[in-house]
Design a protein around this motif. Sequence first.
Motif, PDB file in Angstrom:
ATOM      1  N   THR A  12       2.185  15.225  84.846  1.00 33.14           N
ATOM      2  CA  THR A  12       1.914  14.595  83.561  1.00 33.14           C
ATOM      3  C   THR A  12       2.076  15.582  82.411  1.00 33.14           C
ATOM      4  O   THR A  12       1.992  16.792  82.585  1.00 33.14           O
ATOM      5  CB  THR A  12       0.480  14.031  83.496  1.00 33.14           C
ATOM      6  OG1 THR A  12      -0.446  15.109  83.697  1.00 33.14           O
ATOM      7  CG2 THR A  12       0.257  12.947  84.530  1.00 33.14           C
ATOM      8  N   ILE A  13       2.293  14.994  81.244  1.00 31.70           N
ATOM      9  CA  ILE A  13       2.228  15.714  79.971  1.00 31.70           C
ATOM     10  C   ILE A  13       1.198  14.967  79.138  1.00 31.70           C
ATOM     11  O   ILE A  13       1.205  13.736  79.090  1.00 31.70           O
ATOM     12  CB  ILE A  13       3.571  15.718  79.222  1.00 31.70           C
ATOM     13  CG1 ILE A  13       4.674  16.327  80.075  1.00 31.70           C
ATOM     14  CG2 ILE A  13       3.442  16.459  77.886  1.00 31.70           C
ATOM     15  CD1 ILE A  13       6.067  16.226  79.460  1.00 31.70           C
ATOM     16  N   THR A  14       0.306  15.715  78.493  1.00 28.83           N
ATOM     17  CA  THR A  14      -0.707  15.090  77.642  1.00 28.83           C
ATOM     18  C   THR A  14      -0.477  15.508  76.195  1.00 28.83           C
ATOM     19  O   THR A  14      -0.497  16.699  75.867  1.00 28.83           O
ATOM     20  CB  THR A  14      -2.123  15.502  78.088  1.00 28.83           C
ATOM     21  OG1 THR A  14      -2.295  15.159  79.459  1.00 28.83           O
ATOM     22  CG2 THR A  14      -3.183  14.801  77.248  1.00 28.83           C
ATOM     23  N   TYR A  15      -0.225  14.514  75.359  1.00 29.73           N
ATOM     24  CA  TYR A  15      -0.081  14.733  73.918  1.00 29.73           C
ATOM     25  C   TYR A  15      -1.426  14.454  73.267  1.00 29.73           C
ATOM     26  O   TYR A  15      -2.193  13.622  73.750  1.00 29.73           O
ATOM     27  CB  TYR A  15       1.021  13.836  73.343  1.00 29.73           C
ATOM     28  CG  TYR A  15       2.364  14.146  73.966  1.00 29.73           C
ATOM     29  CD1 TYR A  15       3.057  15.287  73.611  1.00 29.73           C
ATOM     30  CD2 TYR A  15       2.895  13.317  74.948  1.00 29.73           C
ATOM     31  CE1 TYR A  15       4.271  15.592  74.212  1.00 29.73           C
ATOM     32  CE2 TYR A  15       4.110  13.621  75.553  1.00 29.73           C
ATOM     33  CZ  TYR A  15       4.788  14.761  75.183  1.00 29.73           C
ATOM     34  OH  TYR A  15       5.973  15.072  75.787  1.00 29.73           O
ATOM     35  N   GLN A  16      -1.724  15.112  72.182  1.00 25.13           N
ATOM     36  CA  GLN A  16      -3.022  15.000  71.538  1.00 25.13           C
ATOM     37  C   GLN A  16      -3.057  13.883  70.505  1.00 25.13           C
ATOM     38  O   GLN A  16      -3.664  14.028  69.453  1.00 25.13           O
ATOM     39  CB  GLN A  16      -3.396  16.344  70.886  1.00 25.13           C
ATOM     40  CG  GLN A  16      -3.488  17.464  71.874  1.00 25.13           C
ATOM     41  CD  GLN A  16      -3.639  18.819  71.210  1.00 25.13           C
ATOM     42  OE1 GLN A  16      -3.761  18.937  69.995  1.00 25.13           O
ATOM     43  NE2 GLN A  16      -3.624  19.866  72.007  1.00 25.13           N
ATOM     44  N   GLN A  17      -2.420  12.782  70.837  1.00 24.56           N
ATOM     45  CA  GLN A  17      -2.395  11.655  69.913  1.00 24.56           C
ATOM     46  C   GLN A  17      -1.972  10.394  70.660  1.00 24.56           C
ATOM     47  O   GLN A  17      -1.339  10.465  71.703  1.00 24.56           O
ATOM     48  CB  GLN A  17      -1.437  11.936  68.761  1.00 24.56           C
ATOM     49  CG  GLN A  17       0.004  12.149  69.208  1.00 24.56           C
ATOM     50  CD  GLN A  17       0.846  12.800  68.136  1.00 24.56           C
ATOM     51  OE1 GLN A  17       0.890  14.016  68.032  1.00 24.56           O
ATOM     52  NE2 GLN A  17       1.509  11.987  67.335  1.00 24.56           N
ATOM     53  N   GLU A  18      -2.363   9.258  70.105  1.00 25.18           N
ATOM     54  CA  GLU A  18      -1.906   7.995  70.672  1.00 25.18           C
ATOM     55  C   GLU A  18      -0.435   7.805  70.321  1.00 25.18           C
ATOM     56  O   GLU A  18       0.060   8.346  69.332  1.00 25.18           O
ATOM     57  CB  GLU A  18      -2.727   6.826  70.122  1.00 25.18           C
ATOM     58  CG  GLU A  18      -4.092   6.722  70.754  1.00 25.18           C
ATOM     59  CD  GLU A  18      -4.801   5.421  70.401  1.00 25.18           C
ATOM     60  OE1 GLU A  18      -4.163   4.502  69.840  1.00 25.18           O
ATOM     61  OE2 GLU A  18      -5.988   5.338  70.706  1.00 25.18           O
ATOM     62  N   ILE A  19       0.241   7.010  71.134  1.00 22.28           N
ATOM     63  CA  ILE A  19       1.662   6.772  70.933  1.00 22.28           C
ATOM     64  C   ILE A  19       1.894   5.271  70.754  1.00 22.28           C
ATOM     65  O   ILE A  19       1.439   4.468  71.567  1.00 22.28           O
ATOM     66  CB  ILE A  19       2.478   7.280  72.139  1.00 22.28           C
ATOM     67  CG1 ILE A  19       2.264   8.790  72.335  1.00 22.28           C
ATOM     68  CG2 ILE A  19       3.951   6.959  71.965  1.00 22.28           C
ATOM     69  CD1 ILE A  19       2.887   9.338  73.599  1.00 22.28           C
ATOM     70  N   ALA A  20       2.599   4.914  69.682  1.00 24.56           N
ATOM     71  CA  ALA A  20       2.997   3.518  69.451  1.00 24.56           C
ATOM     72  C   ALA A  20       4.228   3.259  70.317  1.00 24.56           C
ATOM     73  O   ALA A  20       5.343   3.654  69.974  1.00 24.56           O
ATOM     74  CB  ALA A  20       3.298   3.287  67.978  1.00 24.56           C
ATOM     75  N   LEU A  21       4.013   2.612  71.457  1.00 25.84           N
ATOM     76  CA  LEU A  21       5.082   2.461  72.442  1.00 25.84           C
ATOM     77  C   LEU A  21       6.253   1.618  71.953  1.00 25.84           C
ATOM     78  O   LEU A  21       7.409   1.921  72.267  1.00 25.84           O
ATOM     79  CB  LEU A  21       4.517   1.886  73.739  1.00 25.84           C
ATOM     80  CG  LEU A  21       3.472   2.763  74.441  1.00 25.84           C
ATOM     81  CD1 LEU A  21       2.998   2.085  75.712  1.00 25.84           C
ATOM     82  CD2 LEU A  21       4.021   4.152  74.733  1.00 25.84           C
ATOM     83  N   ASP A  22       5.985   0.581  71.162  1.00 26.20           N
ATOM     84  CA  ASP A  22       7.089  -0.237  70.663  1.00 26.20           C
ATOM     85  C   ASP A  22       7.996   0.582  69.743  1.00 26.20           C
ATOM     86  O   ASP A  22       9.222   0.522  69.851  1.00 26.20           O
ATOM     87  CB  ASP A  22       6.583  -1.505  69.988  1.00 26.20           C
ATOM     88  CG  ASP A  22       5.515  -1.248  68.937  1.00 26.20           C
ATOM     89  OD1 ASP A  22       4.975  -0.119  68.864  1.00 26.20           O
ATOM     90  OD2 ASP A  22       5.204  -2.191  68.185  1.00 26.20           O
ATOM     91  N   ALA A  23       7.402   1.365  68.854  1.00 21.75           N
ATOM     92  CA  ALA A  23       8.197   2.210  67.954  1.00 21.75           C
ATOM     93  C   ALA A  23       8.925   3.302  68.741  1.00 21.75           C
ATOM     94  O   ALA A  23      10.093   3.607  68.464  1.00 21.75           O
ATOM     95  CB  ALA A  23       7.306   2.834  66.884  1.00 21.75           C
ATOM     96  N   LEU A  24       8.239   3.884  69.730  1.00 24.55           N
ATOM     97  CA  LEU A  24       8.864   4.918  70.545  1.00 24.55           C
ATOM     98  C   LEU A  24      10.054   4.344  71.320  1.00 24.55           C
ATOM     99  O   LEU A  24      11.112   4.961  71.404  1.00 24.55           O
ATOM    100  CB  LEU A  24       7.840   5.528  71.509  1.00 24.55           C
ATOM    101  CG  LEU A  24       8.316   6.724  72.330  1.00 24.55           C
ATOM    102  CD1 LEU A  24       8.696   7.886  71.425  1.00 24.55           C
ATOM    103  CD2 LEU A  24       7.232   7.147  73.319  1.00 24.55           C
ATOM    104  N   GLY A  25       9.887   3.141  71.849  1.00 19.01           N
ATOM    105  CA  GLY A  25      10.980   2.487  72.563  1.00 19.01           C
ATOM    106  C   GLY A  25      12.188   2.264  71.671  1.00 19.01           C
ATOM    107  O   GLY A  25      13.332   2.488  72.084  1.00 19.01           O
ATOM    108  N   ASP A  26      11.942   1.819  70.433  1.00 20.82           N
ATOM    109  CA  ASP A  26      13.045   1.624  69.484  1.00 20.82           C
ATOM    110  C   ASP A  26      13.760   2.942  69.191  1.00 20.82           C
ATOM    111  O   ASP A  26      14.989   3.006  69.166  1.00 20.82           O
ATOM    112  CB  ASP A  26      12.527   1.029  68.174  1.00 20.82           C
ATOM    113  CG  ASP A  26      12.108  -0.424  68.312  1.00 20.82           C
ATOM    114  OD1 ASP A  26      12.518  -1.079  69.303  1.00 20.82           O
ATOM    115  OD2 ASP A  26      11.352  -0.904  67.438  1.00 20.82           O
ATOM    116  N   THR A  27      12.977   4.000  68.995  1.00 20.77           N
ATOM    117  CA  THR A  27      13.567   5.313  68.719  1.00 20.77           C
ATOM    118  C   THR A  27      14.344   5.812  69.928  1.00 20.77           C
ATOM    119  O   THR A  27      15.463   6.319  69.788  1.00 20.77           O
ATOM    120  CB  THR A  27      12.464   6.327  68.341  1.00 20.77           C
ATOM    121  OG1 THR A  27      11.765   5.827  67.203  1.00 20.77           O
ATOM    122  CG2 THR A  27      13.037   7.686  68.032  1.00 20.77           C
TER     123      THR A  27
END
Length: 182
Positions: A12-27
Amino acid sequence: MVEPTVANVVGTITYQQEIALDALGDTFSRRDEITDVTYEPGENHWLQTHFAPDDTYVAFYRSGKCSIAGGNSVEHFYEVAERVNNVMRDILEFEYEPKVEISNIVATWDTGSPIPLEALTIELGMTQTEYEPEQFPALMYRRENYVILVFASGKLLCTGLTDLDDVTDAIEDMVSRLQAVV
């Protein structure tokens, strides 16, 4: 000396923030580093991707975690994690170093000779083994933090450990125990 073949490294990788998956998917759908993007929130709560050049599977979660599966070595896992972090650093613009850790190494070893699983069950002890050939073709040898599957063909599969040296030690221990029954 036993040199197991690594079949899969998961971590795993842990980022110190929540991720907006829909926006990430578009990007991600516009990035050359990502060969496949699937986000179906009605079916799964994660974003599924494959990272080039080897199409390694990487799943992203809203919580800020991502999991990597399919590494064919510890080095490969860390290379993929670095590629993922480079893409995520570019998108999320963070300056911290995300936590990267291996959660499981799956490795195999072939002893080269058949193993009498009934005799091995007795040798290893009934409290640490499960062998029901009608339900599963391998003997399961359970330790506190790992499992070794032993097949009658002489093949071994070790799972549950996070360090390759520990995997090697576990398989070497099993190979030495096999000498009592073969």
